[in-house]
Design an enzyme around this catalytic site. Structure first.
Site, PDB file in Angstrom:
ATOM      1  N   HIS A 100      63.227  81.226  37.455  1.00 22.14           N
ATOM      2  CA  HIS A 100      63.287  81.307  38.924  1.00 22.14           C
ATOM      3  C   HIS A 100      63.881  82.634  39.361  1.00 22.14           C
ATOM      4  O   HIS A 100      63.174  83.536  39.791  1.00 22.14           O
ATOM      5  CB  HIS A 100      64.101  80.130  39.461  1.00 22.14           C
ATOM      6  CG  HIS A 100      64.094  79.994  40.953  1.00 22.14           C
ATOM      7  ND1 HIS A 100      63.303  80.748  41.788  1.00 22.14           N
ATOM      8  CD2 HIS A 100      64.800  79.163  41.789  1.00 22.14           C
ATOM      9  CE1 HIS A 100      63.507  80.392  43.040  1.00 22.14           C
ATOM     10  NE2 HIS A 100      64.416  79.440  43.059  1.00 22.14           N
ATOM     11  N   HIS A 117      52.183  86.607  40.031  1.00 25.20           N
ATOM     12  CA  HIS A 117      53.164  85.697  40.620  1.00 25.20           C
ATOM     13  C   HIS A 117      52.596  84.286  40.603  1.00 25.20           C
ATOM     14  O   HIS A 117      51.395  84.097  40.819  1.00 25.20           O
ATOM     15  CB  HIS A 117      53.483  86.120  42.062  1.00 25.20           C
ATOM     16  CG  HIS A 117      54.704  85.471  42.633  1.00 25.20           C
ATOM     17  ND1 HIS A 117      54.686  84.194  43.152  1.00 25.20           N
ATOM     18  CD2 HIS A 117      55.978  85.926  42.772  1.00 25.20           C
ATOM     19  CE1 HIS A 117      55.902  83.893  43.596  1.00 25.20           C
ATOM     20  NE2 HIS A 117      56.701  84.920  43.380  1.00 25.20           N
ATOM     21  N   ASP A 168      59.646  91.553  42.342  1.00 24.73           N
ATOM     22  CA  ASP A 168      60.687  91.630  41.316  1.00 24.73           C
ATOM     23  C   ASP A 168      60.581  92.918  40.505  1.00 24.73           C
ATOM     24  O   ASP A 168      61.594  93.452  40.049  1.00 24.73           O
ATOM     25  CB  ASP A 168      60.596  90.421  40.386  1.00 24.73           C
ATOM     26  CG  ASP A 168      60.790  89.111  41.130  1.00 24.73           C
ATOM     27  OD1 ASP A 168      61.825  88.964  41.785  1.00 24.73           O
ATOM     28  OD2 ASP A 168      59.900  88.246  41.068  1.00 24.73           O
TER      29      ASP A 168
END
Length: 429
Positions: free
Chosen positions: A265, A306, A364
Site C-alpha cells: 500500500h 497502477h 510514486d
C-alpha cells in the site's frame, strides 16, 4: 431510491429481488443487503467488486485516468490550489471563499504544536526505531491528551479533532525523523506555510537555519495534495471500519497508518528507490528491462503502472513537473541515480511493450525521486504519505458518522472442520 431490480435465482423455488442503484459517476451497484435472510452471502476476496459505503468525497475512473475530489480534477487542484485549500474542500465539500480560506489556514497554524509529553514519549523509542512505528504510536496516543473533544456524536468535536490531526501530523512526522537521525526536535514556525513549516521542522537545526526554496516547498505541497485522498483504498477502508465501532478519531487514524505501513500500500515510492539501487547504473538498464518483460522472472519495475489506473496516473503528470524542477534547483540532473531514473522513464514512455501494457510512470515513481533528492531517508517516505493522507482519512471518518452506519462485520466462507468429538489425549495419534 432504485427504479431497477436485479433478480437472483437461488433454486427453482426462490427468486431474490435486489435493488440496483446508480451513482453520479461510475458503475451501478446491486444492493445485496437482504441476501443473508435467504441463507446465503456473497464471496468477494479483497472486496474488489463490493461497495461498502456511499461517499461523495472522491471518484476514480481507472480506465480513463480520472481522479476527482468533490468533482474537481486532481490536475486542476494541483495547478490552481494548495494542500490546505484541498483539505478544506475534502472536509467541507466546497471550495472556501477568501475569508473561509484565511480562517481555516489560521486554525491549522494555531494547532501545530504538540504537548511536551509527546517529546518524552518519543524518546522512549530505540534510536533506530522505524519512523512508521513511532508515528502509529504517537497518533494513537493523541487521544490521551484531548479529552475535551472525543465525543464522536458531536460535530463540533469531530471538526476540532480533524483540525488537530491535520495541523499536528507534520509536527509529529518531523519529530519521528529527528529522533530517527538523532537530532533535536525543531518546533513549528507559524509564520511559514504548511509545507514550508514541515520542511523547516525536518531540516533546520538549533545551530543552522534551513533556507526554504520556493520550488522545493511547492513540490512538498504537491506531494501532500496528490496523496490527500484516493477513495476506498485499504487504509481508508480500515479507518472507516475502525470508526464504525465507535473508536475515537486518533485511534482510527492510527489504524489507517498501520494499514498504510504495508509495502503493498504505502511503500511503493520506497520500492522505487530500492529498485533503482538494485539496477545500479544506466548501463544495466537493458538487462533489467529484459527481466521485467519476462513473465517468469520475479523482477518488476516498481513505480510503473497502477492497480487502479489502467491508463495514465493523473497525479503523475503533475508530479513529473515538480520532479524535474526540484532536480534542476538542486543541480542533480547529472547525478547517476537520477540519470538512471530519467532513462527508465524515457523507456517506459517510448518502449512498445510498456506502452501496450500501459505501464506508465505513476505518482510514486516521481515522489520517490523527489524525496530522495531532498535527502529524506526512505524510512520516512510512508510517513510523508500518511501526513498527506490524514485529511482523506478524517474526511471519510466524518462522512460516515454524519450518516446512518452499521458496525462493519464482513462474513466468511468457512472451510474448516465440521463438529468433532473431543478425544482423550491417549487416543490421539
Amino acid at each position: 431510491m432504485s427504479n431497477r431490480i436485479a433478480t437472483l435465482n437461488l433454486d427453482n423455488d426462490t427468486v431474490v429481488e435486489l435493488p440496483v442503484y446508480e451513482g453520479t459517476l461510475g458503475q451501478d451497484v446491486i444492493d445485496i443487503g437482504n441476501l443473508g435472510s435467504h441463507g446465503v452471502f456473497t464471496f468477494d476476496p479483497g472486496f474488489t467488486s463490493t461497495a461498502a459505503c456511499r461517499s461523495d468525497i472522491t471518484f476514480i475512473d481507472g480506465d480513463k485516468g480520472i481522479l476527482l475530489h468533490r468533482g474537481y480534477p486532481i490536475q486542476v487542484l494541483a495547478e490552481k490550489s494548495d494542500h490546505l485549500e484541498t483539505c478544506y474542500l475534502l472536509l467541507e465539500g466546497e471550495l472556501p471563499n477568501r475569508d473561509q480560506k484565511t480562517a481555516f489556514e489560521n486554525t491549522i497554524t494555531q494547532h501545530t504544536m504538540v504537548n511536551r509529553s509527546m517529546e518524552q514519549f518519543i524518546t522512549g523509542f530505540h534510536h533506530d526505531a522505524h519512523p512508521m512505528a513511532m508515528l502509529c504510536s504517537l497518533v494513537g496516543a493523541m487521544s490521551s491528551f484531548y479529552h475535551d473533544s472525543l465525543d464522536i456524536t458531536n460535530q463540533d468535536h469531530r471538526t476540532i479533532s480533524a483540525h488537530r490531526l491535520i495541523a499536528k501530523m507534520p509536527t509529529i512526522a518531523a519529530m519521528c525523523h529527528k529522533h530517527f537521525i538523532g537530532q533535536p526536535y525543531i518546533y513549528p514556525d507559524n509564520s511559514l506555510s504548511y509545507s514550508e513549516n514541515f520542511l523547516h521542522m525536518m531540516f533546520a537545526t538549533p545551530c543552522e537555519e534551513y533556507k526554504i526554496h520556493p520550488s522545493i516547498s511547492n513540490a512538498m505541497d504537491r506531494i501532500f495534495l496528490l496523496h490527500a485522498d484516493h477513495e476506498q483504498n485499504a487504509s481508508t477502508s480500515t479507518v472507516r471500519l475502525a470508526g464504525s465501532s465507535g473508536a475515537n478519531p486518533y485511534a482510527c487514524v492510527a489504524a489507517g497508518i498501520a494499514a498504510l505501513w504495508g509495502p503493498a500500500h504505502g511503500g511503493a515510492n520506497e520500492a522505487v528507490l530500492s529498485m533503482l539501487d538494485k539496477i545500479g547504473d544506466v548501463s544495466n538498464i537493458p538487462e533489467y528491462i529484459k527481466k521485467a518483460k519476462e513473465k517468469d522472472d520475479p523482477f518488476r519495475l516498481m513505480g510503473f503502472g497502477h492497480r487502479v489506473y489502467k491508463n495514465h496516473d493523473p497525479r503523475a503528470t503533475v508530479m513529473r513537473e515538480s520532479c524535474n524542477e526540484v532536480l534542476g534547483v538542486l543541480g542533480l540532473e547529472n547525478d547517476p541515480l537520477f540519470k538512471l531514473a530519467k532513462e527508465l522513464e524515457r523507456i517506459a514512455l517510448e518502449d512498445e511493450y510498456f506502452v501496450e501494457k500501459k505501464l506508465y510512470p505513476n505518482v510514486d515513481f516521481y515522489s520517490g525521486i523527489i524525496l530522495k533528492a531532498l535527502g529524506i531517508p526512505v524510512e520516512m517516505f510512508t510517513v510523508i504519505f500518511a501526513t498527506g493522507r490524514t485529511v482523506g482519512w478524517i474526511a471519510h471518518w466524518n462522512e460516515m458518522l454524519r450518516n446512518p452506519y452499521r458496525i462493519g462485520r464482513p462474513r466468511q466462507l468457512y472451510t474448516g472442520s465440521d463438529t468433532r468429538d473431543f478425544p482423550p489425549i491417549e487416543q490421539r495419534s
